[in-house]
Scaffold this motif. Structure first.
Motif, short mmCIF file in Angstrom:
data_model
loop_
_atom_site.label_atom_id
_atom_site.label_comp_id
_atom_site.label_asym_id
_atom_site.label_seq_id
_atom_site.Cartn_x
_atom_site.Cartn_y
_atom_site.Cartn_z
N LEU A 88 0.80 -1.22 0.00
CA LEU A 88 0.00 0.00 0.00
C LEU A 88 0.83 1.27 0.00
N GLN A 89 2.14 1.15 0.09
CA GLN A 89 3.01 2.33 0.01
C GLN A 89 3.39 2.66 -1.44
N ILE A 90 3.00 1.80 -2.36
CA ILE A 90 3.34 2.02 -3.78
C ILE A 90 2.09 2.49 -4.52
N ARG A 91 2.18 3.65 -5.15
CA ARG A 91 1.04 4.22 -5.87
C ARG A 91 0.87 3.59 -7.25
N ILE A 92 -0.39 3.55 -7.68
CA ILE A 92 -0.72 3.13 -9.04
C ILE A 92 -1.05 4.37 -9.86
N HIS A 93 -0.51 4.44 -11.06
CA HIS A 93 -0.73 5.60 -11.93
C HIS A 93 -2.23 5.79 -12.16
N GLU A 94 -2.65 7.04 -12.20
CA GLU A 94 -4.08 7.34 -12.31
C GLU A 94 -4.73 6.70 -13.53
N SER A 95 -4.00 6.56 -14.61
CA SER A 95 -4.56 5.98 -15.83
C SER A 95 -4.90 4.50 -15.70
N GLU A 96 -4.38 3.85 -14.63
CA GLU A 96 -4.58 2.41 -14.46
C GLU A 96 -5.63 2.09 -13.38
N ARG A 97 -6.10 3.08 -12.68
CA ARG A 97 -6.92 2.82 -11.49
C ARG A 97 -8.33 2.32 -11.79
N ASP A 98 -8.81 2.53 -13.01
CA ASP A 98 -10.15 2.03 -13.34
C ASP A 98 -10.22 0.51 -13.29
N ALA A 99 -9.08 -0.15 -13.38
CA ALA A 99 -9.06 -1.61 -13.28
C ALA A 99 -9.18 -2.08 -11.84
N LEU A 100 -9.10 -1.13 -10.90
CA LEU A 100 -9.10 -1.47 -9.48
C LEU A 100 -10.33 -0.92 -8.77
N ARG A 101 -11.46 -0.91 -9.48
CA ARG A 101 -12.71 -0.41 -8.91
C ARG A 101 -13.39 -1.47 -8.04
N PHE A 102 -14.20 -1.00 -7.11
CA PHE A 102 -15.04 -1.93 -6.34
C PHE A 102 -16.27 -1.19 -5.83
N HIS A 103 -17.31 -1.94 -5.50
CA HIS A 103 -18.57 -1.39 -5.02
C HIS A 103 -18.68 -1.55 -3.51
N TRP A 104 -19.44 -0.64 -2.89
CA TRP A 104 -19.70 -0.76 -1.46
C TRP A 104 -21.01 -0.05 -1.10
N GLN A 105 -21.73 -0.62 -0.16
CA GLN A 105 -22.92 0.01 0.41
C GLN A 105 -23.07 -0.47 1.85
N THR A 106 -23.60 0.39 2.70
CA THR A 106 -23.69 0.05 4.12
C THR A 106 -24.87 -0.85 4.44
N ASP A 107 -25.90 -0.83 3.60
CA ASP A 107 -27.03 -1.76 3.77
C ASP A 107 -27.73 -1.93 2.44
#
Length: 436
Positions: A186-205
């Motif tokens: 988690l100390q290594i950044r991912i370039h902004e152009s690549e971050r769409d491959a690392l999406r996830f969903h969340w909801q509290t209920d």
């Protein structure tokens, strides 16, 4: 029915010490992947590194897996509510958001790299401590025929040292020092152009709006994560080679993924090496912590951290909340080798730091007398001995297993009486442990 038609290759796999190093893949040019990584690696003024993901050139189209992610989120939300864990799960996600590990996902900029990673939780219990950990499934597939995100990424060449080499080098030091990098990936950044491959969903209920986040850092669970960390560490140590040539090279040989095993001829020398290691790692925003040594004064940082954790646990119990995790910050290596926070181990090997001895333990002997190929293999696999200290003993058991395989015995069927007698005799001759 499951019948094991075990061949010679199965026995050879058992005898290999695969944990000593990962085998490279033959379907691409590993050297080219590494060279491209170094070309695209950048560094900020603050010291942290940023990289891209190593995409396969001729990969199949990657479906977004959006529907699969939402479906698994629905099941997850119900389970969390049923077990009254939603608040704790939500707290972890918002902590990551505050720390910049994740961010709210903007509109997709590169649809060909859009992917939604499902996630779940696991609970680890150590004594009175309960720890929740969120696990992200980058191997999830939109359909059985479609590729996963991990399928579309090179795992990269194995840059980590061989476990055997690190252990042997460390055992030459009279004064032992071991630590690890806190949340190394988690100390290594991912370039902004690549971050769409690392999406996830969340909801509290189940009734709240689904939110979409994406990771800004290297994610635990991605196939290339160990390679990316190894590449960054190697590059960073090279940048310090002119100032500390001997120490930079020594640390290069002393890391196994995110665990550092080093030492010295005396306390003064080891303390100086610890300070240099901290200086070098801090320069890249890496924090070395959880120090262990056979010299108590070299563990001062860890004792202070342990006191802080225990204080936080007391406060949590007073509030009736779950106590925080002793596994917080547990290194990738320790997780893979299943090392508990309360244990003193060197890369998974039992270590008595007061006597500076290492131990190979054997499972308890079978008292029922029943034997099957499954039981034999399970027992042999439980002996963790990367240095081969117990090889003269375990070799006999492996030879018996080899004979069982040659008889084409089914997994759960009793094997020939003469082999059963040999196995039980060997099993009963085992010590509880071998100490070196």
């Amino acid at each position: 029915m499951l019948f094991a038609q075990t061949s010679q290759s199965d026995h050879e796999e058992l005898c290999k010490l695969d944990v000593l190093g990962l085998r490279g893949m033959a379907d691409h040019d590993q050297k080219k992947v590494y060279e491209e990584f170094k070309e695209q690696l950048t560094r900020s003024q603050e010291g942290w590194y940023e990289t891209t993901l190593p995409w396969k050139a001729n990969r199949s189209p990657l479906p977004t897996n959006k529907e699969g992610s939402l479906k698994r989120l629905k099941n997850l939300t119900r389970k969390l509510q049923r077990e009254d864990l939603t608040g704790e799960y939500d707290g972890i996600i918002h902590e990551q958001l505050t720390e910049g590990i994740i961010e709210k996902a903007p509109p997709v900029s590169q649809p060909e790299k859009e992917f939604y990673i499902p996630h779940k939780y696991i609970i680890r219990k150590f004594a009175e401590t309960t720890k929740m950990r969120i696990v992200y499934d980058a191997s999830a597939r939109a359909t059985p025929e479609s590729p996963s995100l991990n399928d579309c990424l090179y795992s990269g060449p194995p840059l980590q040292n061989k476990l055997w080499d690190v252990l042997v080098q460390q055992r030459t030091y009279p004064v032992v020092l071991a630590g690890d990098i806190q949340k190394a990936f988690l100390q290594i950044r991912i370039h902004e152009s690549e971050r769409d491959a690392l999406r996830f969903h969340w909801q509290t209920d189940c009734t709240s709006e689904v939110e979409t986040y994406r990771f800004t850092r290297v994610l635990f669970g991605l196939a290339p994560s160990p390679f990316l960390l190894g590449g960054v560490l190697g590059y960073h140590l090279n940048s310090w080679a002119q100032r500390y040539p001997e120490e930079a090279e020594r640390f290069r040989r002393s890391f196994y993924v995110d665990d550092l095993l080093t030492g010295g001829q005396d306390v003064q020398q080891t303390k100086a090496r610890k300070e240099v290691a901290q200086e070098i790692m801090t320069d890249a925003t890496f924090k070395l912590h959880r120090w262990h040594s056979n010299c108590p004064e070299l563990e001062e940082d860890s004792r202070q951290q342990k006191t802080e954790v225990q204080s936080t646990q007391v406060k949590a119990r007073e509030k009736g909340a779950d106590s925080p995790a002793e596994t917080e910050g547990q290194s990738y290596t320790k997780q893979q080798l299943q090392v508990k926070p309360s244990e003193s181990k060197l890369l998974g090997v039992e270590w008595n730091k007061f006597e500076d001895t290492i131990t190979v333990q054997f499972p308890v002997a079978n008292t029922s007398g029943a034997t099957s190929k499954r039981e034999v293999l399970a027992k042999l696999a439980k002996v963790y001995d990367p240095l081969g200290l117990a090889c003269p003993v375990t070799l006999q058991g492996k030879q018996i297993y080899h004979e069982v395989c040659n008889h084409k015995v089914a997994w759960d069927a009793p094997f020939p009486e003469n082999l059963r007698v040999q196995w039980l005799k060997w099993e009963q001759s085992l010590r509880d442990e071998i100490v070196a």
